[in-house]
Design an enzyme around this catalytic site. Structure first.
Site, mmCIF file in Angstrom:
data_model
loop_
_atom_site.group_PDB
_atom_site.id
_atom_site.type_symbol
_atom_site.label_atom_id
_atom_site.label_comp_id
_atom_site.label_asym_id
_atom_site.label_seq_id
_atom_site.Cartn_x
_atom_site.Cartn_y
_atom_site.Cartn_z
ATOM 1 N N THR A 15 2.447 10.198 3.386
ATOM 2 C CA THR A 15 2.688 10.852 2.092
ATOM 3 C C THR A 15 2.141 10.009 0.941
ATOM 4 O O THR A 15 1.664 10.557 -0.056
ATOM 5 C CB THR A 15 4.187 11.167 1.858
ATOM 6 O OG1 THR A 15 4.916 9.955 1.786
ATOM 7 C CG2 THR A 15 4.748 12.056 2.940
ATOM 8 N N LEU A 96 0.214 -7.849 10.489
ATOM 9 C CA LEU A 96 -1.183 -8.296 10.457
ATOM 10 C C LEU A 96 -1.295 -9.726 10.962
ATOM 11 O O LEU A 96 -0.421 -10.562 10.685
ATOM 12 C CB LEU A 96 -1.709 -8.210 9.022
ATOM 13 C CG LEU A 96 -1.745 -6.797 8.422
ATOM 14 C CD1 LEU A 96 -1.990 -6.870 6.917
ATOM 15 C CD2 LEU A 96 -2.819 -5.949 9.101
ATOM 16 N N HIS A 112 6.726 -1.381 -0.053
ATOM 17 C CA HIS A 112 7.911 -1.619 0.772
ATOM 18 C C HIS A 112 9.110 -0.914 0.136
ATOM 19 O O HIS A 112 9.292 -1.000 -1.080
ATOM 20 C CB HIS A 112 8.153 -3.131 0.866
ATOM 21 C CG HIS A 112 9.334 -3.470 1.708
ATOM 22 N ND1 HIS A 112 9.296 -3.439 3.082
ATOM 23 C CD2 HIS A 112 10.612 -3.797 1.369
ATOM 24 C CE1 HIS A 112 10.491 -3.755 3.556
ATOM 25 N NE2 HIS A 112 11.300 -3.973 2.540
HETATM 26 C C1 GRF Z 1 7.083 4.066 2.790
HETATM 27 O O1 GRF Z 1 8.438 4.264 2.536
HETATM 28 C C2 GRF Z 1 6.676 2.653 2.559
HETATM 29 O O2 GRF Z 1 7.478 2.003 1.616
HETATM 30 C C3 GRF Z 1 6.856 2.010 3.902
HETATM 31 O O3 GRF Z 1 6.498 3.011 4.826
HETATM 32 C C4 GRF Z 1 6.718 4.288 4.253
HETATM 33 C C5 GRF Z 1 5.437 5.062 4.415
HETATM 34 O O4 GRF Z 1 5.578 6.384 4.047
HETATM 35 N N1 GRF Z 1 6.057 0.814 4.021
HETATM 36 P P1 GRF Z 1 4.392 7.417 4.163
HETATM 37 O O5 GRF Z 1 3.815 7.335 5.564
HETATM 38 O O6 GRF Z 1 3.394 7.098 3.119
HETATM 39 O O7 GRF Z 1 5.067 8.728 3.914
#
Ligand code: GRF
Length: 212
Positions: A15, A96, A112
């Site tokens: 997303t 990584l 995050h």
């Molecule tokens: C997000 O909540 C981000 O903070 C974390 O992983 C999730 C990814 O969401 N690192 P999406 O795949 O972009 O919906």
């Protein structure tokens, strides 16, 4: 290498990638997403990238590599071949390798779902609820060799409600993520920043003239 050229690495729903591509298409975010890499063949992020018509969409299969470093080296080669300045992690679920982090020092950005340094790691949202914090949010930071530990570029806050579940709180946090990632990337390529200690100092203050 264009200072706007970005590679996005994503493992999941994508997303954040979707809103970033929408912001780019709308002219709101001046980055050039040249490459999307996923470590999962079934990642929705790959479909989103293909649907947006991106030329560089790659599934790189970790099972074809003997270890993390050689897998990361394959990703790094694709990133360099596409001449990407920035590596934007958007729900990328692999840790990584040190060699990858060193190779792209200061050029890898992660989002995050907590207000770091609180609740690093994969269970940030549920840990925030269990701990009982009343405020959480998201953090965009540079990636160094400490998990979720690099210098902080930007943060946004949300309230935590008594009846929140992991899903409801994460949904509230993601709304903020979807605004903060494009806005931070825009600032990064338009204004730039320097690092003092572990502080990110933006070249233009966003709230200049608007401070109490
Ligand atoms: C997000 O909540 C981000 O903070 C974390 O992983 C999730 C990814 O969401 N690192 P999406 O795949 O972009 O919906």
């Amino acid at each position: 290498m264009s200072s706007k050229a970005v590679a996005v690495m994503a493992s999941g729903r994508g997303t954040n990638l979707k809103v970033l591509l929408e912001a780019v298409a709308a002219g709101i975010c001046p980055v050039d997403v040249r490459l999307v890499i996923s470590d999962r063949a079934d990642a929705e992020a790959l479909n989103i990238a293909r649907a947006a018509g991106l030329a560089g969409v790659l599934f790189i299969n970790p099972k074809e590599y003997s270890d993390r470093a050689t897998f990361d080296a394959a990703c790094a080669e694709a990133i360099d071949a596409a001449a990407c300045q920035w590596i934007v992690l958007a729900g990328y679920m692999r840790i990584l390798s040190s060699s990858f982090v060193r190779r792209f020092h200061g050029r890898i950005i992660n989002i995050h779902p907590s207000i770091l340094p609180a609740f690093p790691g994969a269970k940030a949202v549920e840990s925030a609820i269990e701990y009982g914090v009343k405020v959480s949010g998201c953090t965009i930071h540079l990636v160094d060799e400490v998990l979720d530990g690099g210098p902080i570029l930007s943060q946004a806050f949300v309230p935590v409600f008594d009846d929140d579940t992991r899903e409801t709180l994460h949904a509230r946090i993601q709304k903020e993520e979807h605004k903060l990632y494009p806005a931070t990337l825009k600032r990064m390529v338009e204004d730039g920043f320097s690092i003092t200690g572990r502080r990110v100092i933006w070249k233009k203050h966003q709230d200049a003239g608007n401070r109490p």
